[in-house]
Design a protein around this motif. Sequence first.
Motif, PDB file in Angstrom:
ATOM      1  N   SER A 204      27.538  43.178  43.842  1.00 47.46           N
ATOM      2  CA  SER A 204      26.899  42.257  42.878  1.00 47.46           C
ATOM      3  C   SER A 204      27.515  42.480  41.582  1.00 47.46           C
ATOM      4  O   SER A 204      27.820  41.715  40.872  1.00 47.46           O
ATOM      5  CB  SER A 204      25.195  42.663  43.024  1.00 47.46           C
ATOM      6  OG  SER A 204      24.600  41.421  42.260  1.00 47.46           O
ATOM      7  N   VAL A 205      27.525  43.898  41.156  1.00 48.71           N
ATOM      8  CA  VAL A 205      28.208  43.995  39.832  1.00 48.71           C
ATOM      9  C   VAL A 205      29.488  43.606  39.885  1.00 48.71           C
ATOM     10  O   VAL A 205      29.952  42.937  38.751  1.00 48.71           O
ATOM     11  CB  VAL A 205      28.296  45.764  39.562  1.00 48.71           C
ATOM     12  CG1 VAL A 205      28.830  46.224  38.703  1.00 48.71           C
ATOM     13  CG2 VAL A 205      26.781  46.261  39.763  1.00 48.71           C
ATOM     14  N   GLU A 206      30.191  43.681  40.840  1.00 45.96           N
ATOM     15  CA  GLU A 206      31.529  43.302  40.835  1.00 45.96           C
ATOM     16  C   GLU A 206      31.642  41.700  40.699  1.00 45.96           C
ATOM     17  O   GLU A 206      32.678  41.168  40.045  1.00 45.96           O
ATOM     18  CB  GLU A 206      32.444  43.800  42.015  1.00 45.96           C
ATOM     19  CG  GLU A 206      32.542  45.323  41.815  1.00 45.96           C
ATOM     20  CD  GLU A 206      33.190  45.983  43.133  1.00 45.96           C
ATOM     21  OE1 GLU A 206      33.188  45.204  44.410  1.00 45.96           O
ATOM     22  OE2 GLU A 206      33.536  47.128  43.193  1.00 45.96           O
ATOM     23  N   TYR A 207      30.938  41.046  41.286  1.00 52.96           N
ATOM     24  CA  TYR A 207      30.769  39.661  41.321  1.00 52.96           C
ATOM     25  C   TYR A 207      30.200  39.184  39.949  1.00 52.96           C
ATOM     26  O   TYR A 207      31.113  38.251  39.678  1.00 52.96           O
ATOM     27  CB  TYR A 207      29.615  39.199  42.331  1.00 52.96           C
ATOM     28  CG  TYR A 207      29.548  37.525  42.288  1.00 52.96           C
ATOM     29  CD1 TYR A 207      30.292  36.789  43.288  1.00 52.96           C
ATOM     30  CD2 TYR A 207      28.742  36.704  41.307  1.00 52.96           C
ATOM     31  CE1 TYR A 207      30.347  35.278  43.448  1.00 52.96           C
ATOM     32  CE2 TYR A 207      28.718  35.628  41.598  1.00 52.96           C
ATOM     33  CZ  TYR A 207      29.441  34.766  42.449  1.00 52.96           C
ATOM     34  OH  TYR A 207      29.466  33.296  42.425  1.00 52.96           O
ATOM     35  N   ALA A 208      29.608  40.052  39.496  1.00 60.80           N
ATOM     36  CA  ALA A 208      29.110  39.424  37.966  1.00 60.80           C
ATOM     37  C   ALA A 208      30.400  39.628  36.913  1.00 60.80           C
ATOM     38  O   ALA A 208      30.363  38.658  36.177  1.00 60.80           O
ATOM     39  CB  ALA A 208      27.710  40.451  37.405  1.00 60.80           C
ATOM     40  N   TRP A 209      31.177  40.680  37.202  1.00 62.83           N
ATOM     41  CA  TRP A 209      32.135  40.882  36.215  1.00 62.83           C
ATOM     42  C   TRP A 209      33.152  39.609  36.444  1.00 62.83           C
ATOM     43  O   TRP A 209      33.831  39.371  35.521  1.00 62.83           O
ATOM     44  CB  TRP A 209      32.931  42.202  36.586  1.00 62.83           C
ATOM     45  CG  TRP A 209      32.104  43.350  35.621  1.00 62.83           C
ATOM     46  CD1 TRP A 209      31.350  43.301  34.642  1.00 62.83           C
ATOM     47  CD2 TRP A 209      32.099  44.811  36.092  1.00 62.83           C
ATOM     48  NE1 TRP A 209      30.945  44.312  34.390  1.00 62.83           N
ATOM     49  CE2 TRP A 209      31.244  45.272  35.171  1.00 62.83           C
ATOM     50  CE3 TRP A 209      32.644  45.506  37.169  1.00 62.83           C
ATOM     51  CZ2 TRP A 209      31.061  46.602  35.165  1.00 62.83           C
ATOM     52  CZ3 TRP A 209      32.538  46.825  37.084  1.00 62.83           C
ATOM     53  CH2 TRP A 209      31.757  47.656  36.169  1.00 62.83           C
ATOM     54  N   ALA A 210      33.489  39.424  37.749  1.00 63.26           N
ATOM     55  CA  ALA A 210      34.565  38.456  38.236  1.00 63.26           C
ATOM     56  C   ALA A 210      33.993  37.198  37.762  1.00 63.26           C
ATOM     57  O   ALA A 210      35.045  36.128  37.442  1.00 63.26           O
ATOM     58  CB  ALA A 210      34.716  38.537  39.589  1.00 63.26           C
ATOM     59  N   ASN A 211      32.747  37.057  37.680  1.00 65.00           N
ATOM     60  CA  ASN A 211      32.216  35.480  37.694  1.00 65.00           C
ATOM     61  C   ASN A 211      31.078  35.576  36.494  1.00 65.00           C
ATOM     62  O   ASN A 211      30.168  35.188  36.700  1.00 65.00           O
ATOM     63  CB  ASN A 211      31.681  34.893  39.032  1.00 65.00           C
ATOM     64  CG  ASN A 211      32.633  34.809  39.974  1.00 65.00           C
ATOM     65  OD1 ASN A 211      33.228  34.246  40.267  1.00 65.00           O
ATOM     66  ND2 ASN A 211      32.560  36.043  40.735  1.00 65.00           N
ATOM     67  N   PRO A 212      31.469  35.988  35.340  1.00 64.41           N
ATOM     68  CA  PRO A 212      30.468  36.108  34.242  1.00 64.41           C
ATOM     69  C   PRO A 212      29.532  34.694  33.791  1.00 64.41           C
ATOM     70  O   PRO A 212      28.362  34.682  33.618  1.00 64.41           O
ATOM     71  CB  PRO A 212      31.161  36.409  33.235  1.00 64.41           C
ATOM     72  CG  PRO A 212      32.630  36.090  33.257  1.00 64.41           C
ATOM     73  CD  PRO A 212      32.651  36.328  34.503  1.00 64.41           C
ATOM     74  N   GLU A 213      30.254  33.567  34.039  1.00 63.76           N
ATOM     75  CA  GLU A 213      29.465  32.412  33.648  1.00 63.76           C
ATOM     76  C   GLU A 213      28.455  31.964  34.631  1.00 63.76           C
ATOM     77  O   GLU A 213      27.404  31.144  34.366  1.00 63.76           O
ATOM     78  CB  GLU A 213      30.466  31.420  33.314  1.00 63.76           C
ATOM     79  CG  GLU A 213      31.404  31.229  32.344  1.00 63.76           C
ATOM     80  CD  GLU A 213      30.592  31.666  31.083  1.00 63.76           C
ATOM     81  OE1 GLU A 213      29.635  30.944  30.895  1.00 63.76           O
ATOM     82  OE2 GLU A 213      30.829  32.530  30.362  1.00 63.76           O
ATOM     83  N   ALA A 214      28.488  32.700  35.818  1.00 60.40           N
ATOM     84  CA  ALA A 214      27.929  32.214  36.806  1.00 60.40           C
ATOM     85  C   ALA A 214      26.365  32.828  36.812  1.00 60.40           C
ATOM     86  O   ALA A 214      25.489  31.840  37.215  1.00 60.40           O
ATOM     87  CB  ALA A 214      28.104  32.718  38.568  1.00 60.40           C
ATOM     88  N   SER A 215      26.150  33.682  36.195  1.00 56.99           N
ATOM     89  CA  SER A 215      24.829  34.254  35.640  1.00 56.99           C
ATOM     90  C   SER A 215      24.374  33.899  34.630  1.00 56.99           C
ATOM     91  O   SER A 215      23.306  34.246  34.061  1.00 56.99           O
ATOM     92  CB  SER A 215      24.918  35.759  35.826  1.00 56.99           C
ATOM     93  OG  SER A 215      25.588  36.466  34.766  1.00 56.99           O
ATOM     94  N   ALA A 216      25.035  33.118  33.551  1.00 52.30           N
ATOM     95  CA  ALA A 216      24.753  32.734  32.215  1.00 52.30           C
ATOM     96  C   ALA A 216      23.334  32.229  32.308  1.00 52.30           C
ATOM     97  O   ALA A 216      22.207  32.629  31.364  1.00 52.30           O
ATOM     98  CB  ALA A 216      25.690  31.925  31.562  1.00 52.30           C
ATOM     99  N   ALA A 217      22.851  31.177  33.066  1.00 49.15           N
ATOM    100  CA  ALA A 217      21.596  30.256  32.906  1.00 49.15           C
ATOM    101  C   ALA A 217      20.485  31.443  33.353  1.00 49.15           C
ATOM    102  O   ALA A 217      19.609  31.285  32.820  1.00 49.15           O
ATOM    103  CB  ALA A 217      21.826  29.309  33.936  1.00 49.15           C
ATOM    104  N   TYR A 218      20.900  31.921  34.574  1.00 47.77           N
ATOM    105  CA  TYR A 218      19.921  32.835  35.040  1.00 47.77           C
ATOM    106  C   TYR A 218      19.552  34.055  33.743  1.00 47.77           C
ATOM    107  O   TYR A 218      18.189  34.273  33.745  1.00 47.77           O
ATOM    108  CB  TYR A 218      20.146  33.655  36.165  1.00 47.77           C
ATOM    109  CG  TYR A 218      19.595  34.763  36.850  1.00 47.77           C
ATOM    110  CD1 TYR A 218      18.230  34.268  37.362  1.00 47.77           C
ATOM    111  CD2 TYR A 218      19.932  35.848  37.057  1.00 47.77           C
ATOM    112  CE1 TYR A 218      17.324  35.434  37.729  1.00 47.77           C
ATOM    113  CE2 TYR A 218      19.269  37.040  37.895  1.00 47.77           C
ATOM    114  CZ  TYR A 218      17.874  36.808  38.271  1.00 47.77           C
ATOM    115  OH  TYR A 218      17.017  37.615  38.825  1.00 47.77           O
ATOM    116  N   VAL A 219      20.402  34.573  33.131  1.00 46.01           N
ATOM    117  CA  VAL A 219      20.032  35.512  32.257  1.00 46.01           C
ATOM    118  C   VAL A 219      19.625  34.955  30.962  1.00 46.01           C
ATOM    119  O   VAL A 219      18.445  35.504  30.749  1.00 46.01           O
ATOM    120  CB  VAL A 219      21.507  36.136  31.718  1.00 46.01           C
ATOM    121  CG1 VAL A 219      21.427  36.684  30.600  1.00 46.01           C
ATOM    122  CG2 VAL A 219      22.454  36.887  32.824  1.00 46.01           C
ATOM    123  N   MET A 220      19.733  33.689  30.498  1.00 41.41           N
ATOM    124  CA  MET A 220      19.152  33.192  29.454  1.00 41.41           C
ATOM    125  C   MET A 220      17.720  32.961  29.795  1.00 41.41           C
ATOM    126  O   MET A 220      16.854  32.834  28.986  1.00 41.41           O
ATOM    127  CB  MET A 220      20.068  32.100  28.845  1.00 41.41           C
ATOM    128  CG  MET A 220      21.319  32.717  28.242  1.00 41.41           C
ATOM    129  SD  MET A 220      21.166  33.854  26.997  1.00 41.41           S
ATOM    130  CE  MET A 220      19.731  33.229  25.710  1.00 41.41           C
TER     131      MET A 220
END
Length: 277
Positions: A204-220
């Motif tokens: 999951s950490v590695e996916y987050a680094w490879a796809n930083p935009e994927a989590s943007a909406a969830y983070v915000m």
Amino acid sequence: MKIAFSPCPNDTFVFHALVHGQVPGAPSFDVTYADIDITNNWAAAREGPEVLKISFAALPWVLDDYALLPCGGALGRGCGPLVLTKNGAADPASLSGKRVAVPSERSTAYLLFRLWAAQNIPGGNLDIVVMPFHEIMPAVRDGSIDAGLVIHEARFTYQNYGLHMMTDLGSWWESDTGLPIPLGAIIARRSLDTASLTAWIRSSVEYAWANPEASAAYVMEHAQEMSPTVANQHIALYVNEFSRNLGASGYAAIEALLGRAMKEGFVPAFDMAKLRS
């Protein structure tokens, strides 16, 4: 499987892929978003989800029942807690007898504060008040608290409240030990397959680094009215190589913190070998 972590950007960034079905082979996860003080108490009471984010400082109370996972947590440099005041006082001794707000009595921030205070505040005479970390700066600003111990994005925003930094406990720790600051740990009940959990969280950490935009909406969505700029600063500060793997220096930092705390009587005696098993 049930998991609890904070709504802070570093946690939602790290766990986005895991809880959104983006990690092959991982089960579905039921997420509870909770302040670190809540998860620390859940773990100590052997309650709550099977997997939790807690403070490294809370580990001595829970290691018989929970294993420390070597990934997903928060350690680092230049990311330590701050002691803030309204009046700009620079002498730590001025806090003697004063009300100081802390985010949890079992937080790493508070443990670092106690170790620092033992060296810098005569007699350690303090009136400690526990409150959610997002309430601390307004309380200091409004004068109901004399000083505040703050964490996370408060490093970037405390000036907005007209507050002043008395000390950076991270800088103090790093200069004193040469080690990174152990902040948040990921633990799992020892009855679980911790090897698989470790692999899934690391993915999951590695996916987050490879796809930083994927989590943007969830983070915000969970960022508590934080600006995108501050959220990104927060992620950059707390999600690093230690989030992928604690490694030798990560474990050394944890052992140094808890070893010092045990020597001072700030945490109960425990078997240090359980940090690695």
